[in-house]
Design an enzyme around this catalytic site. Structure first.
Site, PDB file in Angstrom:
ATOM      1  N   CYS A 172       0.800  -1.237   0.000  1.00 44.52           N
ATOM      2  CA  CYS A 172       0.000   0.000   0.000  1.00 44.52           C
ATOM      3  C   CYS A 172       0.831   1.284   0.000  1.00 44.52           C
ATOM      4  O   CYS A 172       0.799   2.034  -0.966  1.00 44.52           O
ATOM      5  CB  CYS A 172      -0.922   0.003   1.207  1.00 44.52           C
ATOM      6  SG  CYS A 172      -2.056  -1.377   1.192  1.00 44.52           S
TER       7      CYS A 172
HETATM    8  N1  LIG Z   1      -2.659  -5.881   2.011  1.00 43.85           N
HETATM    9  C1  LIG Z   1      -3.139  -4.875   2.693  1.00 43.85           C
HETATM   10  O1  LIG Z   1      -2.805  -4.699   3.853  1.00 43.85           O
HETATM   11  C2  LIG Z   1      -4.141  -3.914   2.091  1.00 43.85           C
HETATM   12  C3  LIG Z   1      -4.775  -2.995   2.940  1.00 43.85           C
HETATM   13  C4  LIG Z   1      -5.712  -2.122   2.413  1.00 43.85           C
HETATM   14  C5  LIG Z   1      -5.968  -2.150   1.041  1.00 43.85           C
HETATM   15  N2  LIG Z   1      -5.328  -3.039   0.224  1.00 43.85           N
HETATM   16  C6  LIG Z   1      -5.688  -3.028  -1.187  1.00 43.85           C
HETATM   17  O2  LIG Z   1      -6.523  -4.152  -1.463  1.00 43.85           O
HETATM   18  C7  LIG Z   1      -6.273  -4.656  -2.768  1.00 43.85           C
HETATM   19  C8  LIG Z   1      -5.910  -6.120  -2.694  1.00 43.85           C
HETATM   20  O3  LIG Z   1      -4.705  -6.271  -1.969  1.00 43.85           O
HETATM   21  P1  LIG Z   1      -4.272  -7.622  -1.279  1.00 43.85           P
HETATM   22  O4  LIG Z   1      -3.178  -7.261  -0.340  1.00 43.85           O
HETATM   23  O5  LIG Z   1      -5.445  -8.377  -0.766  1.00 43.85           O
HETATM   24  O6  LIG Z   1      -3.680  -8.416  -2.543  1.00 43.85           O
HETATM   25  P2  LIG Z   1      -3.306  -9.962  -2.618  1.00 43.85           P
HETATM   26  O7  LIG Z   1      -2.272 -10.082  -3.682  1.00 43.85           O
HETATM   27  O8  LIG Z   1      -3.019 -10.500  -1.253  1.00 43.85           O
HETATM   28  O9  LIG Z   1      -4.640 -10.661  -3.108  1.00 43.85           O
HETATM   29  C9  LIG Z   1      -5.201 -10.434  -4.342  1.00 43.85           C
HETATM   30  C10 LIG Z   1      -5.813 -11.729  -4.849  1.00 43.85           C
HETATM   31  O10 LIG Z   1      -6.469 -11.429  -6.079  1.00 43.85           O
HETATM   32  C11 LIG Z   1      -6.302 -12.543  -6.933  1.00 43.85           C
HETATM   33  N3  LIG Z   1      -6.597 -12.121  -8.299  1.00 43.85           N
HETATM   34  C12 LIG Z   1      -5.835 -11.423  -9.154  1.00 43.85           C
HETATM   35  N4  LIG Z   1      -6.503 -11.214 -10.318  1.00 43.85           N
HETATM   36  C13 LIG Z   1      -7.712 -11.782 -10.156  1.00 43.85           C
HETATM   37  C14 LIG Z   1      -8.859 -11.895 -10.996  1.00 43.85           C
HETATM   38  N5  LIG Z   1      -8.887 -11.379 -12.226  1.00 43.85           N
HETATM   39  N6  LIG Z   1      -9.929 -12.555 -10.514  1.00 43.85           N
HETATM   40  C15 LIG Z   1      -9.899 -13.102  -9.279  1.00 43.85           C
HETATM   41  N7  LIG Z   1      -8.862 -13.026  -8.448  1.00 43.85           N
HETATM   42  C16 LIG Z   1      -7.782 -12.373  -8.891  1.00 43.85           C
HETATM   43  C17 LIG Z   1      -4.887 -12.990  -6.665  1.00 43.85           C
HETATM   44  O11 LIG Z   1      -4.683 -14.340  -7.067  1.00 43.85           O
HETATM   45  C18 LIG Z   1      -4.801 -12.816  -5.143  1.00 43.85           C
HETATM   46  O12 LIG Z   1      -5.183 -13.990  -4.465  1.00 43.85           O
HETATM   47  C19 LIG Z   1      -5.168  -3.767  -3.342  1.00 43.85           C
HETATM   48  O13 LIG Z   1      -5.754  -2.744  -4.092  1.00 43.85           O
HETATM   49  C20 LIG Z   1      -4.510  -3.190  -2.112  1.00 43.85           C
HETATM   50  O14 LIG Z   1      -3.902  -1.943  -2.376  1.00 43.85           O
HETATM   51  C21 LIG Z   1      -4.436  -3.932   0.739  1.00 43.85           C
END
Ligand SMILES: NC(=O)c1ccc[n+]([C@@H]2O[C@H](COP(=O)([O-])OP(=O)(O)OC[C@H]3O[C@@H](n4cnc5c(N)ncnc54)[C@H](O)[C@@H]3O)[C@@H](O)[C@H]2O)c1
Length: 449
Positions: free
Chosen positions: A283
């Site tokens: 992030c």
């Molecule tokens: N990690 C954090 O602490 C956090 C906190 C707040 C916001 N975010 C935001 O949340 C969003 C997700 O982050 P995350 O950390 O969960 O990512 P992540 O990589 O842990 O998880 C994302 C998942 O999406 C899947 N994916 C990718 N393309 C896909 C598709 N077309 N269809 C279905 N699944 C698909 C991936 O395989 C993965 O399992 C980002 O925008 C991030 O900035 C993350």
């Protein structure tokens, strides 16, 4: 940006609202990572039937088997979901067809030139468009620039002829997950929701209110998108501020951690931020640039964001300079020295190495000829990353390992590390986190970096 539709309640809205309130709605989550998995668990616990969709077949296999793939969430969550009849994990898009509401939680990384990479958002929205039906609610949760929900997601979803705000509903609800932080969870972290139109806002509010204790409706998806970016920019800028002050105060012989602790006694107008070896995680190092990109469309330059990026991205070099100077005082060079890096995850007590500054530090040390090994109780193997490939495995933190090192370099201060042993056996400790302050009279020479 104005909401397109009248605030009156349509039949679609009434039906979905009723299904949400009575927990008859089926809730789908697209992307089962750090954000999506706790969300689906919270929706499941709220009483909904849930469908978890991910393109990663391995995650689906593990979910079906109840085997954990994100350590910090605990085994119980995986076991609960695998045993439940109200949770279906799938990598087939048609599995989402029966959903009344779908939340999209896919990555939003940066491209090669720090531009937003919305390919995951576009691909997943296209998948949702294939199962979109009248009366469905779609919520984007991925962090992104203001306008994404309206300008990118809405046209994709409307390709089949259904109209947002009339036939289906669309909102943005930013995720504020902080993996590894104790005492908070999806249910207790207050939520923002902004709809593209009033009905979408109302339905988004109803859905999240079922699973989250406090939900605040804002007037548009754009406000919700911007609020999330403001939160992360605020962190990036304030961390840059203390990172900039760190070398300044160090050269004056002043300990920045003591200064921050002193300033933090002020009960108002000051919030402590702590310096470190650089920024990490999915992030803070990334999201601010989403606004930088969008601001250019309006002729604006986001100087604070870019300056913070410059300062934070230089920290790995500063750490290596401090380490090099500390070795120099012992008539040693970086070249040929054995450096044991402690903690490679980007923050304490998690196994997440995305964007970790440890990678750049290790690259710089290896480039200068150091023999680098690492210890991290949460990361047994340093995974291959887009820009880095080390092939390193975590070594055990034994007395022999510590004695054999020329320096121990603390990048992340995991609670599970024995700092007293480091202080007892290592000859030199370069500490980017003030972790050694918890050890009384270490025999090792400790240099803060
Ligand atoms: N990690 C954090 O602490 C956090 C906190 C707040 C916001 N975010 C935001 O949340 C969003 C997700 O982050 P995350 O950390 O969960 O990512 P992540 O990589 O842990 O998880 C994302 C998942 O999406 C899947 N994916 C990718 N393309 C896909 C598709 N077309 N269809 C279905 N699944 C698909 C991936 O395989 C993965 O399992 C980002 O925008 C991030 O900035 C993350």
């Amino acid at each position: 940006m104005a909401n397109n539709h009248t605030p009156e309640t349509s039949t679609h809205e009434m039906i979905l609202h009723d299904r949400i309130v009575k927990r008859k709605a089926t809730v789908g989550v697209v992307g089962l990572g750090y954000v999506g998995l706790p969300l689906i668990h919270a929706m499941h616990n709220a009483g909904f039937t849930t469908v978890g969709f991910d393109i990663d077949a391995e995650k689906i296999r593990l979910l079906k088997a109840g085997k954990p793939y994100l350590e910090h969430l605990g085994r119980e969550m995986f076991r609960d979901l695998a045993r439940s009849k109200r949770f279906t994990p799938t990598n087939k898009v048609k599995g989402l067809a029966k959903c009344d509401a779908i939340a999209i939680c896919v990555p939003t990384p940066l491209g090669k030139h720090d531009e937003p990479d919305l390919s995951y958002v576009v691909n997943s929205t296209e998948m949702v468009a294939r199962v979109l039906h009248p009366g469905m609610l779609v919520s984007l949760e991925s962090t992104t620039y203001p306008g994404t929900t309206r300008e990118i997601c809405k046209p994709i979803l409307e390709r089949g002829g259904l109209v947002a705000g009339r036939d289906f509903f669309l909102c943005f609800s930013p995720e504020r997950e902080d993996p590894g932080r104790k005492g908070v969870e999806t249910r207790t972290i207050p939520r923002l929701v902004g709809g593209l139109d009033p009905a979408s806002g109302r339905l988004g509010h109803a859905l999240y209110s079922a699973a989250v204790e406090r939900v605040m409706a804002v007037s548009s998806a754009e406000v919700a998108e911007s609020a999330k970016l403001l939160e992360n920019i605020y962190r990036a800028v304030n961390i840059a501020l203390v990172n900039e002050l760190k070398p300044v105060l160090a050269d004056m012989g002043i300990d920045i951690w003591e200064v921050i602790a002193a300033a933090a006694t002020k009960p108002f107008g000051f919030q402590p931020f702590y310096p470190g070896p650089g920024l990490g995680g999915h992030c803070i190092p990334i999201d601010p640039y989403y606004l930088t990109y969008k601001a250019r469309e309006y002729g604006h330059v986001t100087r604070f964001i870019e300056l913070a990026g410059l300062v934070n991205r230089r920290m790995p070099e500063y750490v290596v300079e401090r380490l090099s100077a500390a070795l120099n005082q012992e008539s040693k060079s970086v070249k040929g020295s054995r450096i044991l890096v402690v903690g490679i995850a980007y923050k304490p007590d998690v196994d997440d190495v995305r964007e970790t500054p440890a990678a750049e530090v290790i690259r710089l040390l290896s480039e200068r000829g150091a023999q680098v090994s690492y210890h991290d109780p949460h990361v047994p193997v340093f995974p291959s990353m887009r820009k880095y490939r080390f092939g390193l495995h975590s070594v055990r933190l034994t007395a022999a390992e510590l004695k054999a090192s020329d320096a121990v370099l603390i990048i992340t201060d995991h609670a599970a590390v024995d700092y007293a042993a480091i202080g007892r056996h290592a000859p030199l400790v370069v500490d980017t986190r003030n972790a050694m302050s918890r050890v009384r009279s270490p025999s090792a020479r400790v240099v803060k970096a």
